[in-house]
Design a protein around this motif. Sequence first.
Motif, mmCIF file in Angstrom:
data_model
loop_
_atom_site.group_PDB
_atom_site.id
_atom_site.type_symbol
_atom_site.label_atom_id
_atom_site.label_comp_id
_atom_site.label_asym_id
_atom_site.label_seq_id
_atom_site.Cartn_x
_atom_site.Cartn_y
_atom_site.Cartn_z
ATOM 1 N N TYR A 143 0.832 -1.210 0.000
ATOM 2 C CA TYR A 143 0.000 0.000 0.000
ATOM 3 C C TYR A 143 0.864 1.257 0.000
ATOM 4 O O TYR A 143 0.530 2.247 -0.645
ATOM 5 C CB TYR A 143 -0.958 0.020 1.198
ATOM 6 C CG TYR A 143 -2.072 -0.992 1.090
ATOM 7 C CD1 TYR A 143 -2.822 -1.134 -0.073
ATOM 8 C CD2 TYR A 143 -2.390 -1.813 2.168
ATOM 9 C CE1 TYR A 143 -3.845 -2.066 -0.161
ATOM 10 C CE2 TYR A 143 -3.415 -2.740 2.091
ATOM 11 C CZ TYR A 143 -4.132 -2.867 0.923
ATOM 12 O OH TYR A 143 -5.157 -3.786 0.839
ATOM 13 N N GLY A 144 1.976 1.213 0.713
ATOM 14 C CA GLY A 144 2.886 2.357 0.704
ATOM 15 C C GLY A 144 3.417 2.636 -0.690
ATOM 16 O O GLY A 144 3.502 3.792 -1.117
ATOM 17 N N LYS A 145 3.764 1.584 -1.407
ATOM 18 C CA LYS A 145 4.251 1.742 -2.783
ATOM 19 C C LYS A 145 3.138 2.277 -3.679
ATOM 20 O O LYS A 145 3.373 3.155 -4.527
ATOM 21 C CB LYS A 145 4.780 0.402 -3.314
ATOM 22 C CG LYS A 145 5.392 0.485 -4.681
ATOM 23 C CD LYS A 145 6.670 1.299 -4.639
ATOM 24 C CE LYS A 145 7.396 1.212 -5.975
ATOM 25 N NZ LYS A 145 8.583 2.066 -5.999
ATOM 26 N N ALA A 146 1.901 1.794 -3.491
ATOM 27 C CA ALA A 146 0.767 2.284 -4.281
ATOM 28 C C ALA A 146 0.539 3.770 -4.036
ATOM 29 O O ALA A 146 0.312 4.538 -4.982
ATOM 30 C CB ALA A 146 -0.494 1.488 -3.948
ATOM 31 N N VAL A 147 0.611 4.193 -2.786
ATOM 32 C CA VAL A 147 0.439 5.614 -2.455
ATOM 33 C C VAL A 147 1.527 6.440 -3.129
ATOM 34 O O VAL A 147 1.259 7.499 -3.701
ATOM 35 C CB VAL A 147 0.444 5.824 -0.921
ATOM 36 C CG1 VAL A 147 0.585 7.290 -0.560
ATOM 37 C CG2 VAL A 147 -0.815 5.237 -0.304
ATOM 38 N N GLN A 148 2.735 5.933 -3.071
ATOM 39 C CA GLN A 148 3.859 6.641 -3.693
ATOM 40 C C GLN A 148 3.639 6.780 -5.203
ATOM 41 O O GLN A 148 3.868 7.849 -5.770
ATOM 42 C CB GLN A 148 5.156 5.879 -3.415
ATOM 43 C CG GLN A 148 6.383 6.474 -4.047
ATOM 44 C CD GLN A 148 7.608 5.576 -3.849
ATOM 45 O OE1 GLN A 148 7.511 4.441 -3.398
ATOM 46 N NE2 GLN A 148 8.763 6.100 -4.198
ATOM 47 N N LEU A 149 3.172 5.726 -5.840
ATOM 48 C CA LEU A 149 2.984 5.746 -7.290
ATOM 49 C C LEU A 149 1.757 6.544 -7.723
ATOM 50 O O LEU A 149 1.769 7.183 -8.776
ATOM 51 C CB LEU A 149 2.894 4.314 -7.839
ATOM 52 C CG LEU A 149 4.173 3.487 -7.722
ATOM 53 C CD1 LEU A 149 3.900 2.035 -8.091
ATOM 54 C CD2 LEU A 149 5.282 4.066 -8.583
ATOM 55 N N GLU A 150 0.693 6.503 -6.908
ATOM 56 C CA GLU A 150 -0.551 7.174 -7.273
ATOM 57 C C GLU A 150 -0.547 8.664 -6.949
ATOM 58 O O GLU A 150 -1.331 9.416 -7.503
ATOM 59 C CB GLU A 150 -1.738 6.499 -6.578
ATOM 60 C CG GLU A 150 -2.016 5.097 -7.075
ATOM 61 C CD GLU A 150 -3.104 4.392 -6.275
ATOM 62 O OE1 GLU A 150 -3.350 4.770 -5.104
ATOM 63 O OE2 GLU A 150 -3.706 3.461 -6.825
ATOM 64 N N GLY A 155 -6.380 7.868 -2.851
ATOM 65 C CA GLY A 155 -7.370 7.883 -1.771
ATOM 66 C C GLY A 155 -7.586 6.541 -1.106
ATOM 67 O O GLY A 155 -7.420 6.400 0.111
ATOM 68 N N ALA A 156 -7.949 5.517 -1.888
ATOM 69 C CA ALA A 156 -8.227 4.194 -1.318
ATOM 70 C C ALA A 156 -6.957 3.570 -0.743
ATOM 71 O O ALA A 156 -6.991 2.974 0.339
ATOM 72 C CB ALA A 156 -8.841 3.285 -2.372
#
Length: 192
Positions: A143-150, A155-156
């Motif tokens: 999830y941390g990587k997803a936040v970084q990429l997004e 949001g989700a």
Amino acid sequence: MRSTLRLLQLVAAALLLAASGAHADDYGEITRLLKAGKPAQAQALVEQRLAATPKDPQLRFLRGVAQTDAGQAQEAIQTFTRLTQDYPELAEPYNNLAVLYAQDDQLEKARTALEMAIRNNPGYATAHENLGDVYARLASQAYGKAVQLEGDKAGASKTKLALIRQLLATGTRKGAAAPAAAPRTTAAAPAT
């Protein structure tokens, strides 16, 4: 983590005494030394006993616990790895190996070791809990990587990351001081 290990060592003393009548005094004395915070003395006694019975899995397991207590993670990893090679049917060495891997942030190795522990003993609650902790940490990383990429569109992922971090920060086992993110070792020697 330290207080959890101490609690497990108290339980280990009783289990060790029940596990083997012939070596109960040796196992009990080693466990008492570990409980007293004397891992170097416990290691010395283990090595002395192993000179007479070098293949004893319980003594070898206690060697790994003493090494862990003494902060000798690499030596403990070697000890538990050799135990898994010589006694692949035992679950406890895999669990303790996984804890050491998780402490070193080697989560995939920890996951694999825990899956082996559970394969060997499907009723091993500590290994199941530790596997959940490892999965939570892996989820946090993802999830941390997803936040970084997004970036701003995360949001989700941000919500999920916050929930996982909250779980990792507050999740404790009843009576234990270690957070859920810190897998628990097994201090009792494996039964053979």
